[in-house]
Design a protein around this motif. Structure first.
Motif, short mmCIF file in Angstrom:
data_model
loop_
_atom_site.label_atom_id
_atom_site.label_comp_id
_atom_site.label_asym_id
_atom_site.label_seq_id
_atom_site.Cartn_x
_atom_site.Cartn_y
_atom_site.Cartn_z
N TYR A 58 3.51 0.07 0.14
CA TYR A 58 4.12 -0.55 -1.04
C TYR A 58 3.49 -1.91 -1.28
O TYR A 58 3.60 -2.82 -0.46
N LEU A 59 2.84 -2.06 -2.43
CA LEU A 59 1.99 -3.23 -2.66
C LEU A 59 2.77 -4.54 -2.61
O LEU A 59 2.36 -5.47 -1.91
N GLN A 60 3.85 -4.67 -3.36
CA GLN A 60 4.55 -5.94 -3.42
C GLN A 60 5.08 -6.34 -2.05
O GLN A 60 4.98 -7.50 -1.64
N GLU A 61 5.64 -5.39 -1.33
CA GLU A 61 6.12 -5.66 0.03
C GLU A 61 4.98 -6.14 0.91
O GLU A 61 5.12 -7.10 1.68
N LEU A 63 2.13 -7.60 0.02
CA LEU A 63 1.65 -8.93 -0.36
C LEU A 63 2.55 -10.03 0.19
O LEU A 63 2.07 -11.10 0.61
N GLU A 64 3.84 -9.78 0.19
CA GLU A 64 4.78 -10.77 0.74
C GLU A 64 4.56 -10.95 2.23
O GLU A 64 4.56 -12.08 2.74
N LYS A 86 -2.38 -1.22 -10.02
CA LYS A 86 -2.29 -1.88 -8.72
C LYS A 86 -3.66 -2.12 -8.07
O LYS A 86 -3.75 -2.78 -7.04
N SER A 89 -4.96 -5.94 -7.24
CA SER A 89 -4.36 -6.59 -6.08
C SER A 89 -4.78 -5.93 -4.78
O SER A 89 -4.98 -6.61 -3.76
#
Length: 237
Positions: A58-61, A63-64, A86, A89
């Motif tokens: 999962y990309l956003q997870e 990146l965090e 996506k 990123s």
């Protein structure tokens, strides 16, 4: 010894024993810790125990976590389905992508890979079991797609990846992994990577030539997703 450290030791022993059983060098098989839904602290513990490669879906997870763990010497692998919006990123923040299954995605990753970064390591995902619900290109499309990806300038095609249909039968497990190995051998491109095998079937994968085994549940335990009341194990781990 923490639970994660203990689990890493157990998985490493499984890999070593599986390799030795087929006269392979255990150092040829690398552990990719599938850290989706896991906390940054869990990743720190795994890093402290000697694991440096982590796979995220999962990309956003991801990146965090990358921002939180930027001081650690980690190698990040994207292993989930890839949407066109996506790719930028992913191209900017990952070292490996194991889940490329169409040329459009590969072209976008190549175009969007920053020039100051090393070429992006790519595995072509193959649907070796022919499951309608699974991502991955058809085996018959592998030669043409692999050659097209290998020609892209900011990518380095390393090998093939698969998530075969789950089965408890070791012979069936090995047969699926053998199909992927044979596909790669027939390409004649000098590829060095087979990304295959998860917590429940790593022994069969190692026996058939895996160079990355993607392990989540056996390292971190079953996952609890925020929208679910029960813990589940999912593909890629």
């Amino acid at each position: 010894m923490s639970t994660i450290e203990s689990n890493i030791a157990k998985v490493t022993a499984r890999i070593r024993e599986a390799a030795q059983a087929v006269a392979r060098d255990p150092d040829e098989v690398r552990l990719l810790a599938v850290s989706k839904t896991q906390s940054a602290d869990a990743i720190r513990q795994a890093c402290d125990a000697g694991v440096h490669d982590f796979g995220e879906n999962y990309l956003q997870e991801a990146l965090e976590k990358q921002a939180d763990l930027s001081s650690l010497p980690l190698v990040w692998h994207f292993i989930g389905p890839i949407q066109s919006n996506k790719t930028k990123s992913i191209a900017e923040h990952f070292d490996w992508v194991h889940s490329v299954d169409r040329l459009k995605i590969a072209q976008r990753l190549s175009d969007q890979r920053p020039a100051e970064l090393p070429t992006l390591n790519i595995c072509l995902q193959v649907n070796v079991s022919g499951e309608a619900s699974k991502a991955g290109c058809e085996p018959r499309d592998v030669p043409e797609l692999a050659r097209a990806i290998a020609a892209l300038p900011r990518l380095r095609l390393r090998g093939l990846m698969a998530i075969p249909k789950p089965t408890e039968d070791p012979a069936e497990q090995r047969a699926a992994f053998a199909r992927l190995r044979q596909l790669q051998s027939e390409l004649g491109l000098g590829l060095d990577t087979l990304s295959m095998g998860m917590s429940q079937d790593l022994e069969a994968a190692v026996a058939e030539g895996a160079t990355w085994v993607r392990i989540g549940t056996a390292l971190f335990g079953t996952r609890a997703y925020p929208s679910q009341t029960a813990t589940v194990a999912t593909p890629h781990d």
